[in-house]
Design a protein around this motif. Sequence first.
Motif, short mmCIF file in Angstrom:
data_model
loop_
_atom_site.label_atom_id
_atom_site.label_comp_id
_atom_site.label_asym_id
_atom_site.label_seq_id
_atom_site.Cartn_x
_atom_site.Cartn_y
_atom_site.Cartn_z
N LEU A 83 0.84 -1.19 0.00
CA LEU A 83 0.00 0.00 0.00
C LEU A 83 0.88 1.25 0.00
O LEU A 83 2.09 1.17 0.22
N PHE A 84 0.27 2.40 -0.24
CA PHE A 84 0.99 3.67 -0.16
C PHE A 84 0.95 4.12 1.31
O PHE A 84 0.03 4.81 1.74
N ASP A 85 1.97 3.73 2.05
CA ASP A 85 1.92 3.86 3.50
C ASP A 85 1.93 5.30 4.00
O ASP A 85 1.57 5.55 5.16
N HIS A 86 2.31 6.24 3.17
CA HIS A 86 2.36 7.64 3.61
C HIS A 86 1.01 8.34 3.50
O HIS A 86 0.86 9.48 3.95
N LEU A 87 0.02 7.67 2.89
CA LEU A 87 -1.30 8.27 2.70
C LEU A 87 -2.23 7.92 3.85
O LEU A 87 -2.11 6.86 4.47
N THR A 88 -3.18 8.80 4.12
CA THR A 88 -4.25 8.47 5.06
C THR A 88 -5.26 7.56 4.35
O THR A 88 -5.20 7.38 3.13
N ALA A 89 -6.18 6.99 5.12
CA ALA A 89 -7.20 6.13 4.51
C ALA A 89 -8.03 6.92 3.50
O ALA A 89 -8.32 6.43 2.40
N THR A 127 -1.99 7.50 9.13
CA THR A 127 -1.59 7.01 7.81
C THR A 127 -1.78 5.50 7.72
O THR A 127 -1.80 4.78 8.72
N VAL A 128 -1.89 5.02 6.49
CA VAL A 128 -2.08 3.59 6.25
C VAL A 128 -0.89 2.80 6.80
O VAL A 128 -1.06 1.66 7.26
N GLY A 129 0.28 3.39 6.77
CA GLY A 129 1.47 2.72 7.31
C GLY A 129 1.38 2.44 8.79
O GLY A 129 2.10 1.58 9.32
N GLN A 130 0.51 3.14 9.50
CA GLN A 130 0.33 2.93 10.94
C GLN A 130 -0.82 1.97 11.24
O GLN A 130 -1.08 1.69 12.41
N PHE A 131 -1.46 1.49 10.22
CA PHE A 131 -2.61 0.59 10.40
C PHE A 131 -2.15 -0.80 10.81
O PHE A 131 -1.07 -1.27 10.44
N SER A 132 -3.03 -1.50 11.54
CA SER A 132 -2.83 -2.91 11.82
C SER A 132 -3.09 -3.72 10.55
O SER A 132 -3.62 -3.19 9.56
N LYS A 133 -2.74 -5.00 10.59
CA LYS A 133 -2.97 -5.86 9.42
C LYS A 133 -4.44 -5.88 9.04
O LYS A 133 -4.80 -5.78 7.87
N GLY A 134 -5.32 -6.00 10.04
CA GLY A 134 -6.74 -6.03 9.76
C GLY A 134 -7.26 -4.74 9.15
O GLY A 134 -8.09 -4.76 8.23
N MET A 135 -6.77 -3.60 9.64
CA MET A 135 -7.18 -2.31 9.08
C MET A 135 -6.69 -2.16 7.65
O MET A 135 -7.39 -1.61 6.79
N ARG A 136 -5.49 -2.65 7.38
CA ARG A 136 -4.95 -2.57 6.01
C ARG A 136 -5.81 -3.41 5.06
O ARG A 136 -6.06 -3.00 3.92
N GLN A 137 -6.26 -4.56 5.52
CA GLN A 137 -7.14 -5.38 4.70
C GLN A 137 -8.43 -4.65 4.40
O GLN A 137 -8.93 -4.65 3.27
N ARG A 138 -8.99 -4.01 5.40
CA ARG A 138 -10.26 -3.32 5.23
C ARG A 138 -10.14 -2.10 4.32
O ARG A 138 -11.05 -1.80 3.53
N VAL A 139 -9.01 -1.40 4.37
CA VAL A 139 -8.86 -0.24 3.49
C VAL A 139 -8.71 -0.70 2.04
O VAL A 139 -9.14 -0.01 1.10
N LYS A 140 -8.14 -1.90 1.83
CA LYS A 140 -8.07 -2.45 0.47
C LYS A 140 -9.48 -2.77 -0.05
O LYS A 140 -9.77 -2.57 -1.23
#
Length: 304
Positions: A83-89, A127-140
Amino acid sequence: MIAVNGVSKFYRSVVAVSEVSFTVDRGVTALLGPNGAGKSTLFRMLCGLTPPSRGTLRVLGADPRRDRAVRGSIGLVPQQDALFDHLTADEFVALAARTHGIDRTDVVEVSRWALTQVDLADVGTKTVGQFSKGMRQRVKVAAALVNDPQVLVLDEPLTGLDPVQRRRMIALFHRLGDEGRCVLVSSHVLDEVARLGSNVLVVAQGRLVATGDYRDLRELMDDRPHRIRLGSSDPRRLATELVRLGLISSLSFGDGGAVVETSDVDALGRQLAPLAVALGVRLDEVRPLDDDLESVFRYLVEGR
């Protein structure tokens, strides 16, 4: 909504997918298979990201590799966690919306709607880079919804989610399917697939080994007897009579009940209750022990 006919994918001498054929319509369908079975390769072909080496794929009646309009009707949640970790959701989902050509005046509204669907509307400037694994899945998943797709292809979307969010995401998938979308979800976790729904495609070593309702798939195991647990007020008396009538081939006792094996589950089912009444035995439990998805998968993939 999806039609796959004799599709194979080769990477030089490696066969990733071999002679796969199936059709999928609206609703939720689970693609089950162990890691390395070819699920992700099949999804990449369905989304037009790579062409099949042999065979044809049609999504909404068109070739997703060649038809740009059809690709715009597909939402993809890739297995990869890049993901683009520097971006917010908000920024990440808005970027996905813009890449689909959504009008700039609608991007914010569409992004907020998509994030609301996955319970990420209130994460603020994190930012997305600070998200947990589950949050990263949900933003996808949110990013895959921005184009209001008719076909959703979700590659292991439940990985890393806690039990509460897993239930909510499965409910979301079913809601999207009930709205008329085709939702194809892959998983190698048997319990997840059982919750996703009964319509299952089973893939192993690049081949489609079974398709249908996983309870019906149990009927493919005709060379194996069905194991059933019977709980009753007098399990020995009941089991003895079942043996006498030839309805069961073996039995064992324990925990106030009997585990029986039968090759004719229909005959046992028809006669069990009347027999219990005739014997004056209370029947407390009739529970199949091998009609679960794990038994079906183990049999189809491992032959046992």
